[in-house]
Design an enzyme around this catalytic site. Structure first.
Site, short mmCIF file in Angstrom:
data_model
loop_
_atom_site.label_atom_id
_atom_site.label_comp_id
_atom_site.label_asym_id
_atom_site.label_seq_id
_atom_site.Cartn_x
_atom_site.Cartn_y
_atom_site.Cartn_z
CG ASN A 7 28.96 98.21 -94.01
OD1 ASN A 7 29.92 97.59 -94.47
ND2 ASN A 7 27.74 97.98 -94.41
CD GLU A 35 28.48 94.58 -96.55
OE1 GLU A 35 28.31 94.01 -97.64
OE2 GLU A 35 28.39 95.82 -96.40
CE1 TYR A 105 24.63 96.02 -94.41
CE2 TYR A 105 24.93 93.64 -94.35
CZ TYR A 105 24.92 94.83 -95.05
OH TYR A 105 25.17 94.84 -96.41
CG ASP A 144 24.62 99.96 -93.81
OD1 ASP A 144 23.73 100.78 -94.11
OD2 ASP A 144 25.19 99.24 -94.65
CG ASN A 146 21.38 99.32 -96.51
OD1 ASN A 146 22.00 99.94 -97.38
ND2 ASN A 146 21.71 98.10 -96.13
CG ASP A 241 31.13 100.20 -99.53
OD1 ASP A 241 31.41 99.76 -98.40
OD2 ASP A 241 30.22 99.73 -100.23
#
Length: 270
Positions: A7, A35, A105, A144, A146, A241
């Site tokens: 990501n 992303e 994502y 990702d 999440n 990040d």
């Protein structure tokens, strides 16, 4: 055979922070990005010898996925027909002889859990999709996602119970996936490894102190986990990040498993 997932939190920003240096260093067969935060024509990556597949979000500067690969797929699919998130460019599926590669994502349920219901609907849809693909050939699912699945997967577990990405509902959906024919490659190899994270807040010195979450995954069909060579986290790589994660698979074993399945299908037909 090497797979990378990252990501990048905006490919244009990440390009200024060493993305291509890492890309060339890894020399991966498949490089999956989440992303991307760009539209068609906003980024040109002149990468000779690679095929590029981009799924752009309709909303500018938001979401988006991409796969850059040395190997031309048999087919490419964008999305899975999910009505709520299809315009957000969150899914790319590449089909190959021995497997499907699904780059995702996953939507965040948001800090106040305002999107939790939609997130859970997404989980049901992607679960059904992965099971459907798995009936045809093995799946390599990455991105990702999440969610931190277990307490070992984030630094301050007790303080985050019920928060976005660590609700019982989101974790339960991951548990369901991993109990229905799929394997978390990192935990398969390193079941007890602590302080292994893939995302850190931009708050002051959070990353330096390694106060993070493991929310990026490579997940494979159970029947190909014997082909896993390694599954790693490159936490020293900056530029986002999130940090990149890496999966290495034995291509010969993948091919052998595929041939065994074809033989079983042939015998069943007879």
């Amino acid at each position: 055979m090497k797979f990378v997932s990252w990501n990048v939190n905006g490919i244009r920003a990440c390009l200024k922070k060493g993305f291509l240096d890492y890309f060339y260093m890894m020399d991966a067969d498949f490089f999956c990005i989440q992303e991307t935060k760009c539209q068609a024509g906003q980024v040109a990556l002149p990468l000779d010898g690679y095929y590029q597949y981009w799924n752009y979000a309709e909303k500018k500067g938001y979401s988006g996925t991409a796969v850059i690969t040395k190997h031309k797929p048999l087919s490419v699919r964008y999305g899975v027909g999910e009505k709520e998130t299809e315009p957000e460019g969150r899914i790319i599926t590449l089909e190959y002889d021995f497997f499907y590669l699904v780059n995702v994502y996953t939507p965040n349920s948001q800090r106040d859990l305002a999107r939790l219901d939609k997130r859970l609907q997404w989980e049901d849809e992607i679960f059904g999709y992965l099971k459907e693909l798995d009936c045809q050939k093995p799946v390599i699912y990455c991105g990702d996602l999440n969610v931190a699945h277990q307490e070992i997967d984030l630094k301050n577990a007790k303080a985050n119970i019920g928060n976005s990405g660590f609700t019982f509902e989101e974790r339960g959906k991951m548990t369901r996936l991993l109990s229905e024919g799929f394997t978390d490659t990192f935990r398969h190899l390193y079941p007890d490894r602590t302080d292994a994270y893939t995302w850190w807040s931009y708050m002051n010195k959070v990353r330096e102190r390694n106060i993070g979450w493991r929310i990026d995954y490579f997940i494979v069909s159970d029947r190909v986990r014997e082909a896993i060579v390694d599954s790693g986290i490159h936490s020293s790589i900056l530029g986002s990040d999130h940090c990149p994660i890496v999966l290495e698979m034995n291509e010969r074993r993948l091919a052998e498993i595929h041939e065994k399945e074809k033989m079983k299908e042939g015998n069943a037909i007879k």
